[in-house]
Scaffold this motif. Structure first.
Motif, PDB file in Angstrom:
ATOM      1  N   ALA A 196      32.152  45.653  44.980  1.00 25.22           N
ATOM      2  CA  ALA A 196      33.097  46.598  44.371  1.00 25.22           C
ATOM      3  C   ALA A 196      33.874  45.860  43.277  1.00 25.22           C
ATOM      4  O   ALA A 196      34.035  44.639  43.344  1.00 25.22           O
ATOM      5  N   PRO A 197      34.350  46.596  42.271  1.00 22.08           N
ATOM      6  CA  PRO A 197      35.105  45.915  41.200  1.00 22.08           C
ATOM      7  C   PRO A 197      36.338  45.185  41.743  1.00 22.08           C
ATOM      8  O   PRO A 197      36.856  45.541  42.805  1.00 22.08           O
ATOM      9  N   VAL A 198      36.783  44.187  40.980  1.00 18.72           N
ATOM     10  CA  VAL A 198      38.005  43.457  41.372  1.00 18.72           C
ATOM     11  C   VAL A 198      39.202  44.406  41.319  1.00 18.72           C
ATOM     12  O   VAL A 198      39.153  45.444  40.659  1.00 18.72           O
ATOM     13  N   LYS A 199      40.240  44.005  42.032  1.00 16.30           N
ATOM     14  CA  LYS A 199      41.494  44.778  41.996  1.00 16.30           C
ATOM     15  C   LYS A 199      41.985  44.853  40.543  1.00 16.30           C
ATOM     16  O   LYS A 199      42.017  43.830  39.855  1.00 16.30           O
ATOM     17  N   THR A 200      42.306  46.051  40.081  1.00 10.89           N
ATOM     18  CA  THR A 200      42.740  46.177  38.684  1.00 10.89           C
ATOM     19  C   THR A 200      44.253  46.024  38.614  1.00 10.89           C
ATOM     20  O   THR A 200      44.971  46.655  39.374  1.00 10.89           O
ATOM     21  N   TYR A 201      44.716  45.197  37.698  1.00 11.18           N
ATOM     22  CA  TYR A 201      46.164  45.045  37.508  1.00 11.18           C
ATOM     23  C   TYR A 201      46.571  45.726  36.210  1.00 11.18           C
ATOM     24  O   TYR A 201      45.902  45.554  35.185  1.00 11.18           O
ATOM     25  N   GLU A 202      47.629  46.475  36.281  1.00 15.19           N
ATOM     26  CA  GLU A 202      48.184  47.068  35.058  1.00 15.19           C
ATOM     27  C   GLU A 202      48.983  45.981  34.351  1.00 15.19           C
ATOM     28  O   GLU A 202      49.850  45.353  34.953  1.00 15.19           O
ATOM     29  N   MET A 203      48.685  45.738  33.104  1.00 10.38           N
ATOM     30  CA  MET A 203      49.409  44.699  32.366  1.00 10.38           C
ATOM     31  C   MET A 203      50.368  45.355  31.381  1.00 10.38           C
ATOM     32  O   MET A 203      49.964  46.273  30.657  1.00 10.38           O
ATOM     33  N   PRO A 204      51.613  44.922  31.345  1.00  6.37           N
ATOM     34  CA  PRO A 204      52.563  45.556  30.435  1.00  6.37           C
ATOM     35  C   PRO A 204      52.292  45.176  28.974  1.00  6.37           C
ATOM     36  O   PRO A 204      51.652  44.163  28.703  1.00  6.37           O
ATOM     37  N   GLY A 205      52.794  46.003  28.070  1.00  7.90           N
ATOM     38  CA  GLY A 205      52.599  45.744  26.635  1.00  7.90           C
ATOM     39  C   GLY A 205      51.568  46.711  26.101  1.00  7.90           C
ATOM     40  O   GLY A 205      50.397  46.616  26.487  1.00  7.90           O
ATOM     41  N   ALA A 206      52.026  47.655  25.255  1.00 10.63           N
ATOM     42  CA  ALA A 206      51.148  48.739  24.818  1.00 10.63           C
ATOM     43  C   ALA A 206      49.886  48.203  24.153  1.00 10.63           C
ATOM     44  O   ALA A 206      48.774  48.485  24.583  1.00 10.63           O
ATOM     45  N   TYR A 212      44.132  39.927  27.823  1.00 13.22           N
ATOM     46  CA  TYR A 212      43.970  40.118  29.272  1.00 13.22           C
ATOM     47  C   TYR A 212      42.500  40.408  29.568  1.00 13.22           C
ATOM     48  O   TYR A 212      41.909  41.338  29.007  1.00 13.22           O
ATOM     49  N   ILE A 213      41.911  39.598  30.458  1.00  8.08           N
ATOM     50  CA  ILE A 213      40.503  39.786  30.845  1.00  8.08           C
ATOM     51  C   ILE A 213      40.491  40.228  32.304  1.00  8.08           C
ATOM     52  O   ILE A 213      40.817  39.448  33.201  1.00  8.08           O
ATOM     53  N   ASN A 214      40.129  41.479  32.532  1.00 11.59           N
ATOM     54  CA  ASN A 214      40.179  42.016  33.897  1.00 11.59           C
ATOM     55  C   ASN A 214      38.936  41.616  34.688  1.00 11.59           C
ATOM     56  O   ASN A 214      39.007  41.401  35.893  1.00 11.59           O
ATOM     57  N   GLY A 432      39.257  38.834  44.176  1.00 14.92           N
ATOM     58  CA  GLY A 432      38.007  39.336  44.758  1.00 14.92           C
ATOM     59  C   GLY A 432      37.922  40.849  44.654  1.00 14.92           C
ATOM     60  O   GLY A 432      38.757  41.496  44.010  1.00 14.92           O
ATOM     61  N   ALA A 433      36.894  41.398  45.308  1.00 16.06           N
ATOM     62  CA  ALA A 433      36.658  42.849  45.259  1.00 16.06           C
ATOM     63  C   ALA A 433      37.813  43.601  45.912  1.00 16.06           C
ATOM     64  O   ALA A 433      38.377  43.160  46.909  1.00 16.06           O
ATOM     65  N   ASP A 434      38.146  44.732  45.318  1.00 10.63           N
ATOM     66  CA  ASP A 434      39.204  45.573  45.884  1.00 10.63           C
ATOM     67  C   ASP A 434      38.649  46.356  47.079  1.00 10.63           C
ATOM     68  O   ASP A 434      37.436  46.531  47.214  1.00 10.63           O
ATOM     69  N   ASP A 435      39.545  46.855  47.941  1.00 12.69           N
ATOM     70  CA  ASP A 435      39.104  47.716  49.045  1.00 12.69           C
ATOM     71  C   ASP A 435      38.446  48.968  48.474  1.00 12.69           C
ATOM     72  O   ASP A 435      38.875  49.492  47.432  1.00 12.69           O
ATOM     73  N   LEU A 436      37.432  49.467  49.178  1.00 15.48           N
ATOM     74  CA  LEU A 436      36.670  50.601  48.626  1.00 15.48           C
ATOM     75  C   LEU A 436      37.538  51.841  48.461  1.00 15.48           C
ATOM     76  O   LEU A 436      37.334  52.638  47.541  1.00 15.48           O
ATOM     77  N   SER A 458      35.630  46.287  57.503  1.00 19.00           N
ATOM     78  CA  SER A 458      35.973  45.235  56.541  1.00 19.00           C
ATOM     79  C   SER A 458      36.779  45.778  55.360  1.00 19.00           C
ATOM     80  O   SER A 458      37.452  45.030  54.669  1.00 19.00           O
ATOM     81  N   GLY A 459      36.685  47.084  55.113  1.00 20.58           N
ATOM     82  CA  GLY A 459      37.338  47.674  53.940  1.00 20.58           C
ATOM     83  C   GLY A 459      36.548  47.442  52.665  1.00 20.58           C
ATOM     84  O   GLY A 459      36.819  48.030  51.630  1.00 20.58           O
ATOM     85  N   LYS A 460      35.534  46.559  52.719  1.00 18.36           N
ATOM     86  CA  LYS A 460      34.780  46.170  51.508  1.00 18.36           C
ATOM     87  C   LYS A 460      33.351  46.685  51.536  1.00 18.36           C
ATOM     88  O   LYS A 460      32.583  46.451  50.601  1.00 18.36           O
ATOM     89  N   GLY A 461      32.952  47.321  52.641  1.00 17.62           N
ATOM     90  CA  GLY A 461      31.556  47.755  52.748  1.00 17.62           C
ATOM     91  C   GLY A 461      31.457  49.153  53.329  1.00 17.62           C
ATOM     92  O   GLY A 461      32.417  49.678  53.922  1.00 17.62           O
ATOM     93  N   PHE A 462      30.279  49.777  53.149  1.00 22.31           N
ATOM     94  CA  PHE A 462      30.017  51.094  53.734  1.00 22.31           C
ATOM     95  C   PHE A 462      29.360  50.929  55.107  1.00 22.31           C
ATOM     96  O   PHE A 462      28.513  50.038  55.281  1.00 22.31           O
ATOM     97  N   GLU A 463      29.721  51.817  56.021  1.00 24.64           N
ATOM     98  CA  GLU A 463      29.092  51.788  57.336  1.00 24.64           C
ATOM     99  C   GLU A 463      27.668  52.341  57.207  1.00 24.64           C
ATOM    100  O   GLU A 463      27.484  53.417  56.637  1.00 24.64           O
ATOM    101  N   VAL A 464      26.700  51.600  57.720  1.00 24.34           N
ATOM    102  CA  VAL A 464      25.306  52.065  57.652  1.00 24.34           C
ATOM    103  C   VAL A 464      24.647  51.926  59.016  1.00 24.34           C
ATOM    104  O   VAL A 464      25.108  51.155  59.861  1.00 24.34           O
TER     105      VAL A 464
END
Ligand SMILES: Cc1cc2nc3c(=O)[nH]c(=O)nc-3n(C[C@H](O)[C@H](O)[C@H](O)COP(=O)(O)OP(=O)(O)OC[C@H]3O[C@@H](n4cnc5c(N)ncnc54)[C@H](O)[C@@H]3O)c2cc1C
Length: 526
Positions: A196-206, A212-214, A432-436, A458-464
């Motif tokens: 899953a993508p990394v946790k996204t942070y909102e960065m200030p400054g229009a 900033y490299i997410n 690391g990866a954000d929670d799904l 785990s919060g990071k995977g799908f139940e299969v």
């Protein structure tokens, strides 16, 4: 309306290794006379290599483990090493021409060992596996197409939504690079989109006065290093030419290795600061075998016989402390402790095992984070010159000051929020990866919130289930399988090629099984 037999979302190693198995089974198996209509969708234009083994990584990016562990068992091990031996000189030439200073150092340190087949000593540049995997896939695909066993369509688009239709089909909504949207209808759907993508942070400054490299690997790692260098070079005040790394996951130590081989970048930088909860880089590795592996805490609970999954893991963590000495992880010792813990867990029942694979496994992995000598030496070198500084704390946000960002963090000793005393012109997210449930991936968000897939413990995977299904005919392969425990899939993380090589033949069987998928004629379905 044309209906796709099998659609794969994502075309990284998870899809490529599965298709290699699937084509092989079709070519060599008893299924001749069928034509499968397969679609592979990726948001990135390069197919069959994924993030680690293709253009989004650097040509200098190395495997996390020695190559003997990277391709550790099974038929692929023999085949890959045979291919490697035959192609070694060509690969060395290509690398020498394209890898700059890092390649020079790597070739000096490793070419003799690789020629001598000392596979357990060498961490190979990952692009080598990308070439191998892509060549293998394309060769099998050509044969399968010539025998009219498959028709494969590639689509560059982001899959953003899935709808379950009556009759067991799926509609998959695609957004193309020009932002146009289309829908395909699918019988069997494979979600193979990596972590899953990394946790996204909102960065200030229009208009972001700082860079900033997410996501370090998007669009390309090399482009991000270029952006970092350009920003530093354009900063007049040398004291402001600082780089902040948020988090210390595998991408941060990879970046430090790459930067340490780029004096044109490091000469521009004043300080590189890494903030993380651990406040340290991954440990060194020792493969030395010991005569004894003392496991006092696990022995004690075994003797008492009175333990549950929580006290078992607590004892394992205590014993792991012994296996790490002076920032060195003694791998055979750790392996012994983990093996012993799993052995003691067997009497605790299924629920306890689910808790272990869903939550505790990753905690143990985090305790023993380590990296290979080249990466470790690079971060040590930067620490020694004090160009790299490590900060222990919880990232709490960025505030803008003129054309820089200031780091706010929670000091673990005082529990108070502090502002770090350097301004940053470049900020890079290395978490690391954000929670799904909070994922910035529209696909993951929709799969979870439309209740098509359930998030596991785990919060990071799908139940299969043990046929890889998160829902009937919706299959998952790759890191999103982490945290499952069933007869076939029992891993707390699958960010690991060897595990994909183990799982992919089974997934190929599941995809070929069942009615309604195979057409007993020689035409693509329409
Ligand atoms: C930088 C990095 C380095 C690694 N190094 C190693 C290593 O050294 N050894 C090891 O064993 N493992 C390593 N791994 C672990 C890695 O997870 C596995 O080895 C393997 O590559 C996973 O393959 P994948 O296909 O699941 O994921 P990926 O390679 O991430 O491929 C997923 C693909 O899905 C695409 N995608 C994602 N979302 C969508 C969407 N919504 N629509 C369409 N396409 C989408 C992406 O563009 C990508 O091409 C590394 C992982 C990363 C990210």
């Amino acid at each position: 309306m044309s209906i796709v037999d099998i659609a794969f979302i994502g075309s990284g190693a998870a899809t490529t290794t599965t298709l290699i198995e699937l084509f092989d089974k079709l070519i060599n198996g008893p299924l001749s006379g069928i034509m499968l209509n397969i679609t592979v969708i990726d948001k990135y234009p390069e197919f069959w290599k994924g993030i680690p083994y293709g253009a989004r990584s650097s040509v200098n990016s190395l495997t996390i483990t020695p190559v003997s562990d990277f391709v550790s068992t099974g038929k692929e091990r023999e085949l890959f090493f045979k291919w490697l031996k035959i192609n070694l000189d060509d690969l060395f030439n290509y690398y020498s021409l394209n890898g700059g200073m890092a390649a020079e150092g790597w070739l000096a340190d490793n070419s003799a060992a690789l020629k001598n087949e000392e596979w357990d000593k060498v961490y190979i540049p990952r692009f080598i596996w990308g070439i191998y995997m892509q060549n293998k896939l394309l060769t099998l695909l050509k044969t399968a197409e010539e025998k009219q066993l498959v028709q494969v369509t590639l689509i560059q688009a982001e899959a953003i939504d899935v709808e379950k239709l009556t009759g067991g089909l799926f509609n998959v909504r695609l957004e193309h690079p020009d932002k146009k949207q289309t829908t395909i209808t699918v019988k069997k759907l494979v979600v193979a989109i990596g972590s899953a993508p990394v946790k996204t942070y909102e960065m200030p400054g229009a208009d972001k006065p700082y860079t900033y490299i997410n996501d370090l690997y998007a669009p390309l790692l090399d482009d991000n290093i270029k952006a970092l260098r350009t920003t530093l070079a354009a900063t007049e005040n040398a004291a402001e030419r600082n780089v902040l790394l948020i988090g210390s996951n595998a991408s941060s130590i990879e970046l430090l290795y790459l930067l340490n081989n780029r004096p044109d970048v490091t000469q521009q930088a004043n300080k590189i600061v890494s903030i993380s909860r651990a406040g340290c880089m991954p440990y060194h590795i020792s493969d030395t075998r010991l005569e004894h592996y003392p496991t006092l805490h696990l022995d004690a609970i075994k003797t008492s016989g009175n333990y549950n999954i929580h006290t078992l893991v607590k004892a394992a963590k205590k014993d792991i402390e012994q296996a790490i000495q002076n920032h060195v992880v003694r791998v055979p010792y750790v392996d012994r402790i983990i093996g012993y813990t799993i052995e003691l867990m067997q009497v605790l029942g299924e629920e306890a095992k689910k808790i272990f694979f869903g939550t505790y496994g990753m905690q143990l992995t985090r305790l023993i984070r380590r990296s290979g000598p080249a990466y470790k030496n690079a971060s040590e070198a930067l620490l020694q010159t004090q160009q790299l500084l490590l900060v222990k704390g919880e990232f709490a946000g960025i505030t803008q000051q003129d054309n820089t960002g200031l780091l706010n963090y929670i000091d673990p000793v005082t529990g108070q929020q502090q502002t770090y005393n350097l301004p940053f012109r470049v900020i890079i997210n290395c978490t690391g990866a954000d929670d799904l449930e909070n994922s910035s991936s529209r696909l993951i968000y929709n799969l979870v919130n439309k209740h098509i897939c359930r998030v596991n413990l785990s919060g990071k995977g799908f139940e299969v289930n043990d046929r890889f299904e998160a829902a009937s005919n919706l299959y998952v392969i790759g890191p999103l399988l982490g945290g499952n425990m069933n007869k076939r899939i029992y891993f707390w993380h699958i960010e690991n090629l060897a595990r994909l090589l183990y799982l992919s033949p089974y997934l190929a069987d599941c995809l070929l099984a069942g009615k309604g998928i195979l057409h007993h004629n020689r035409k693509a379905s329409d």
